[in-house]
Design a protein around this motif. Structure first.
Motif, PDB file in Angstrom:
ATOM      1  N   CYS A 119       0.739  -1.294  -0.462  1.00 41.51           N
ATOM      2  CA  CYS A 119       0.164   0.190   0.041  1.00 41.51           C
ATOM      3  C   CYS A 119       0.440   1.509   0.226  1.00 41.51           C
ATOM      4  CB  CYS A 119      -1.046   0.159   0.913  1.00 41.51           C
ATOM      5  SG  CYS A 119      -1.982   1.142   1.332  1.00 41.51           S
ATOM      6  N   THR A 133       0.142   5.541  -0.200  1.00 41.48           N
ATOM      7  CA  THR A 133      -0.159   7.202  -0.118  1.00 41.48           C
ATOM      8  C   THR A 133       0.322   7.888  -1.429  1.00 41.48           C
ATOM      9  OG1 THR A 133       0.874   8.368   1.350  1.00 41.48           O
ATOM     10  CG2 THR A 133      -0.265   6.920   1.958  1.00 41.48           C
ATOM     11  N   ARG A 146      -4.028   2.468   4.172  1.00 36.36           N
ATOM     12  CA  ARG A 146      -5.098   2.352   3.182  1.00 36.36           C
ATOM     13  C   ARG A 146      -6.159   3.250   3.353  1.00 36.36           C
ATOM     14  NH1 ARG A 146      -5.357  -4.424   2.859  1.00 36.36           N
ATOM     15  NH2 ARG A 146      -3.558  -4.644   0.759  1.00 36.36           N
ATOM     16  N   LEU A 147      -6.007   3.895   4.437  1.00 36.74           N
ATOM     17  CA  LEU A 147      -7.178   4.584   4.860  1.00 36.74           C
ATOM     18  C   LEU A 147      -6.925   5.957   4.710  1.00 36.74           C
ATOM     19  CD1 LEU A 147      -9.566   5.515   6.405  1.00 36.74           C
ATOM     20  CD2 LEU A 147      -8.466   5.516   8.672  1.00 36.74           C
ATOM     21  N   LYS A 194      -4.723   6.766   2.172  1.00 35.29           N
ATOM     22  CA  LYS A 194      -4.794   6.997   0.615  1.00 35.29           C
ATOM     23  C   LYS A 194      -6.147   6.969  -0.111  1.00 35.29           C
ATOM     24  CE  LYS A 194      -3.604   4.186  -3.384  1.00 35.29           C
ATOM     25  NZ  LYS A 194      -3.553   2.729  -4.347  1.00 35.29           N
ATOM     26  N   ARG A 195      -6.959   6.347   0.905  1.00 31.48           N
ATOM     27  CA  ARG A 195      -8.055   6.919   0.314  1.00 31.48           C
ATOM     28  C   ARG A 195      -8.531   8.701   0.142  1.00 31.48           C
ATOM     29  NH1 ARG A 195     -13.891   6.369   2.689  1.00 31.48           N
ATOM     30  NH2 ARG A 195     -15.355   5.734   0.676  1.00 31.48           N
ATOM     31  N   ILE A 239      -9.937  10.904  -2.619  1.00 30.15           N
ATOM     32  CA  ILE A 239     -10.537  11.917  -2.226  1.00 30.15           C
ATOM     33  C   ILE A 239     -10.974  13.284  -2.244  1.00 30.15           C
ATOM     34  CG2 ILE A 239     -13.005  12.504  -0.952  1.00 30.15           C
ATOM     35  CD1 ILE A 239     -12.866   9.665   0.214  1.00 30.15           C
TER      36      ILE A 239
END
Length: 212
Positions: free
Chosen positions: A122, A124, A160-161, A163-164, A168
């Motif tokens: 993962c 970012t 992962r969070l 990155k999301r 956004i």
């Protein structure tokens, strides 16, 4: 105690510069190797986080199973996902990568899952960060009493969070920027039309006054 710009206890500190030429020579793809040679300024093995909290000499520390934290100083930004994938192949160990380019930062991680199997990745995107604040790798509340494997799994989930959230926010910024641009263009057109109308009305009034 923590030391330096990371929130990692000092007994895990390595602070060892990596030989770039030796490392990059192992990159099979010539274009990729050239990109790394041109855009990466330095790589430092910053920390090696292990299960034991005992103080030990560096060689003993590095022989322990754990999470290796590397800091990569960039001349210019290149794909952090590409870098994480390449470094995972080169280093062949559980890693956390911190990519820094001026006042922007990206983080990546790789968890090996066994020989012949694809590991867990993962990474970012780059984002602005406060250079006066510590870079947070550990979460002392969440990681308390956990093994390095559990801590690494938590780091992967956190990235992962992040990155999301970053994706956004960047997408929203682009949409918001486009909306403001369209609004500015509409305001300009509206103002220009008003100005032309005012001029036409002024010319008409002037002509009428001449008649009288």
């Amino acid at each position: 105690m923590n030391e330096g710009k990371y929130n990692i206890p000092r007994q895990f500190k390595v602070d060892k510069g990596m030989p770039l030429e030796v490392l990059f020579d192992k990159i099979g793809n010539s274009k990729c190797r050239r990109i790394f040679e041109e855009e990466i300024e330095s790589i430092t093995w910053s920390y090696h986080i292990v299960d034991s909290m005992e103080r030990m000499d560096m060689m003993t520390l590095l022989r322990q199973k754990g999470i290796s934290v590397f800091e990569v100083q960039m001349r210019r930004k290149i794909s952090p996902e590409l870098m994480t994938e390449v470094f995972a192949g080169l280093l062949q160990r559980p890693i956390v990568m911190v990519y820094i380019c001026e006042d922007e930062l990206s983080m990546g991680t790789f968890i090996p899952v066994g020989e012949g199997k694809t590991g867990k990745y993962c990474t970012t995107e780059f984002y602005k960060f406060d250079t006066e604040r510590m870079i947070e790798i550990l979460d002392f509340e969440e990681d308390a009493g956990k093994s390095t494997e559990q801590i690494h799994a938590r780091i992967l989930a956190t990235l992962r969070l992040q990155k999301r959230i970053i994706m956004i926010e960047k997408a929203f910024e682009r949409i918001d920027k486009d909306d403001r641009k369209r609004e500015d263009e509409l305001n300009f057109e509206f103002s220009l039309e008003n100005l032309n109308k005012i001029r036409q009305d002024a010319d008409f009034i002037t002509e009428q006054l001449k008649v009288f």
